[in-house]
Structures are given as structure tokens and as C-alpha cells.
Design a protein around this motif. Sequence first.
Motif, mmCIF file in Angstrom:
data_model
loop_
_atom_site.group_PDB
_atom_site.id
_atom_site.type_symbol
_atom_site.label_atom_id
_atom_site.label_comp_id
_atom_site.label_asym_id
_atom_site.label_seq_id
_atom_site.Cartn_x
_atom_site.Cartn_y
_atom_site.Cartn_z
ATOM 1 N N TYR A 124 0.838 -1.209 0.000
ATOM 2 C CA TYR A 124 0.000 0.000 0.000
ATOM 3 C C TYR A 124 0.875 1.263 0.000
ATOM 4 O O TYR A 124 0.636 2.204 -0.761
ATOM 5 C CB TYR A 124 -0.909 -0.035 1.224
ATOM 6 N N ASP A 282 -5.002 -6.547 -1.160
ATOM 7 C CA ASP A 282 -6.299 -6.505 -0.468
ATOM 8 C C ASP A 282 -6.226 -5.767 0.863
ATOM 9 O O ASP A 282 -6.446 -6.332 1.935
ATOM 10 C CB ASP A 282 -6.828 -7.929 -0.241
ATOM 11 N N ASP A 284 -7.416 -1.786 2.343
ATOM 12 C CA ASP A 284 -8.070 -0.514 2.015
ATOM 13 C C ASP A 284 -8.069 0.414 3.220
ATOM 14 O O ASP A 284 -8.184 -0.031 4.361
ATOM 15 C CB ASP A 284 -9.531 -0.755 1.596
ATOM 16 N N SER A 285 -7.968 1.709 2.944
ATOM 17 C CA SER A 285 -8.172 2.699 3.999
ATOM 18 C C SER A 285 -9.618 2.595 4.475
ATOM 19 O O SER A 285 -10.511 2.295 3.691
ATOM 20 C CB SER A 285 -7.910 4.114 3.471
ATOM 21 N N THR A 303 -15.493 4.692 -3.270
ATOM 22 C CA THR A 303 -14.488 3.627 -3.270
ATOM 23 C C THR A 303 -14.415 2.962 -4.640
ATOM 24 O O THR A 303 -13.331 2.643 -5.131
ATOM 25 C CB THR A 303 -14.823 2.577 -2.191
ATOM 26 N N LYS A 307 -11.099 2.784 -6.937
ATOM 27 C CA LYS A 307 -10.588 1.521 -7.470
ATOM 28 C C LYS A 307 -10.396 1.626 -8.980
ATOM 29 O O LYS A 307 -9.394 1.181 -9.532
ATOM 30 C CB LYS A 307 -11.556 0.375 -7.159
#
Length: 476
Positions: A124, A282, A284-285, A303, A307
Motif C-alpha cells: 500500500y 487486499d 483498504d483505507s 471507493t 478503485k
Amino acid sequence: MAFENLSERLQKALRSLTGKGKISEEDINKASREIRLALLEADVNFKVVKDFIKQIKKDALGKEVQESLNPGQQIIKIVDEELTKMMGEESVSLNKSPHIPTIIMMVGLQGTGKTTTVGKLANYLMKKDKARPLLIAGDIYRPAAIDQLKQIGDNLNVPVYSELDNKDVAEIVKHGLQEADKNKNDYVLIDTAGRLEIDEQLMDELKRVTEVAHPDNTLLVVDAMTGQAATKVAEGFNADLDLTGIILTKLDGDTRGGAALSIRAVTGLPIIFTGQGEKLTDLDSFYPDRMASRILGMGDMLTLIEKAQQDYDTKEAEKMAEKMRENTFDFNDFVDQMEQVQKLGPIDQLIKMIPGMANNPALKNIQIPDNEIDHIKAIVYSMTPEERENPDILNPSRRRRIAAGSGMPIVQVNRMIKQFKQSKEMMQKMTSGNMKGLENLPGMDSPMARRAMRSMGKKFKKNKKKRLKKLKRFHS
């Protein structure tokens, strides 16, 4: 899927209120009882539920209804706002050190996915900040923990510091930080050992690591499937380590959602990231407002857009939109589009982010296996170039030949051609800004979904000139 049962129960409780011209105190009490049961069943902390229901009743009975909403929609708005508050209102970022490296220590019980999450967070940071992280293998007890971290490092092309013969974790971390200083790594992620439960030996070791590392972030990795028990674990770790945030893992599992809804309210600690899947991408924030919208079946377009911006090829998307407008979209483009969508993640997850689609019974359990894309490709590649570019010429005899060439039943060939035509029709309407007809699709009958569709239509029309200018620049 996370929150599925809770989502269904809450939506059912609120559905009876929508459309009513006036809502009585009895209606609110009845809905509150259903909401209370739904939250308790999801293993949300009892005190949190009690405060939540009390606030909803207070707001529902005390607020004037906005002109743009009917009374039922006003209640949904109140529940949405209170769910968001319960989970923290705003997203929280990592603390960043004013000088390199920024040090992140990961802690948690055994089996929460800590080591994998170290890799996910490194990935990330590399994507978001173009970081050069170093991973430190501080779990010297679990068999193969160091090997697992090294394998993750190899996959990400990220260095991993370890000492196989040293049993002093604090010393390993000290040497790892010296290595990071020498190589100018801007992030250091420390993987630590876990236990089946909190014990004194574990805490003493983590305290010594903290004294050596002085981490900017001490993140607790929590298994979302443990429900309310996760809040007790968080309180136990926080008492000794001054945690800065939470990472919830396994949010894609058969979880009832209690951990995500309780942990911030009980501990005051923010959820910073969520993990949904085993891939290193996989992670996410965490956005409380978006999660509340998803729980209430209102989708999560932000979101989905993020993406798409991250994984979707913008130039290809513009070319595809132009083909749609000119009505030249063919089977070659159809295959390209499916491959692009495949990059965004599982179809069932994406559908739930679209307003109105989360409540559609026909789409509830939809899944497209990876081999389905291969079957579609086999059918398309069994067509002649002329057939791919001119789908209208596919008469029954041509379809039989394509079925034989691809090894697929004629029924599957016919179904794929039908899907292509439906997809083409829907995308033509969306790219032209004409949403008429799409509002009649199953699951799009809620006021929120209709407003979302109208808004999307207006945006497409408003940005049409801008898109055409981009296309001209691209072609020139």
C-alpha cells in the motif's frame, strides 16, 4: 461477506418506514427494536447499542423533516449519521515521522493475519507514497514466520531484515533499524510475535521493542470474525502499548460486523485499514461514512471510483466510451472490457458498491468465476474477424459453428451474445448521459438509487465537452 446479515436486518427494519407521509412514535419504537436486535445479533457491544438507539430516538423525534426527504428517508439519514459516528466519523491516516524512517510496529494475537498484513501495508505504501520500506522479522517463535515474511518481501521486491540465531527480539529490531538508516529506507515495518491470548511475557517483549524502536505507529491487527471479543483484545494491548490504530482483517469472511462497529466506540482507537482477502493488494483505507452507506445498502461509489482510477486504464476507458457513442462497440472491445473490470476485484463486491444494486435479490449472490472469462474468450476467438466486428450477422448456423469451435454448448454461446447486447445497451445509455430506462432495473427503485442515477446522468452531460476535448488530444 462482512455485514451481510446486519445489512439485511437494518434495511428490513427501515424499509417499512419509507414512503410514509407521517411517522408516529410507535413506528420509531418498532424500528428501533428491530435495529437493536440486528446490532446485538451482529455482536455489537451492548452499551454501544444502548447509546446508539437512544440517540436515534432522540434525533428522530426532535428533528424537523428536511423538504427533500420524506419522514422514512429522514430516519435512514439519522441511522446513517449515527453509524458513521459510531465508527469514527472521519478516516484516520498513519502518523508520519518528520524524518526518515517512519516506524510502524504491528502487534496482535496469533492467527489474525499479522505477517500478511505487514506485506499488504508495505505494498500500500509503495503504491501510495512510492515508499522504499524495510521489513523486520520480529516473530522468532512461530514456525516459518520468517520464511513467510521473506517470501512476501521477494514478491514485493522489498528487503527483509532477520537474524536466525538471535533470540533477543529487541536487539534484532535495533540492528534492523541501523540497516534501514544505512540504506535510507523511508518506512520500517516491524512484524512481531503473537500468542493465543495476551500474557505477561508477550507484553514485556513488545515493551522492550517499543523502547528500542520508538514507533510512530503501533497498529493492532484484529480478526473481524472475533466480534465483540476484539474490543477486549484492543483494550488489553492498549493498556500497555499506547496503540495508535487498528487494522481489521478477514472482513470478507463470515463476520457479523460487531468488531468494526464496537471497537472505536469502546476503545477510542481509530480503524485505519481493513483487509479483505489474501492478496497483497487486499488492503483498504477505512472510511466510516462509506462503510455506513454500504451497511445500509446505499452503495459506495467513491471507493468504486477510486478503485477504477487506480486499476482501470483511463485511455482505454475513453476509447471505449467513444466506441459506445458511435455504436462501434464490438466483441473485441467486450473481451477487453471484461479484463479491465476483472482487475477491480470480485464482481459481487463491486455490485454492492453501486447505489440500489446491493438490495437487488437477483444480484445478491452473483459471482463470475475466473474460468468464465476464459469461456467467453474461447467463444469470441472462435468467431471470424468479421463476426467479432459485426455481431448482428451472427445467425443460427454461425452460432452453431462457433459453439463447435469453442467447445461450448450452443446455449452458452447464445447466452454470451445476449449478455453482450445487454451490456452494450446499458453502457450506451450511461455514456450518453441518458439514464432513462435504467431506473426501472430491479433494485433501482429506491429514492436514493434514483437520485444517484439522475446525478450520474447530469455529470455525464456536464462533462461531455471535456471528454470530447480529451479524446481529440488523445487521437492527435
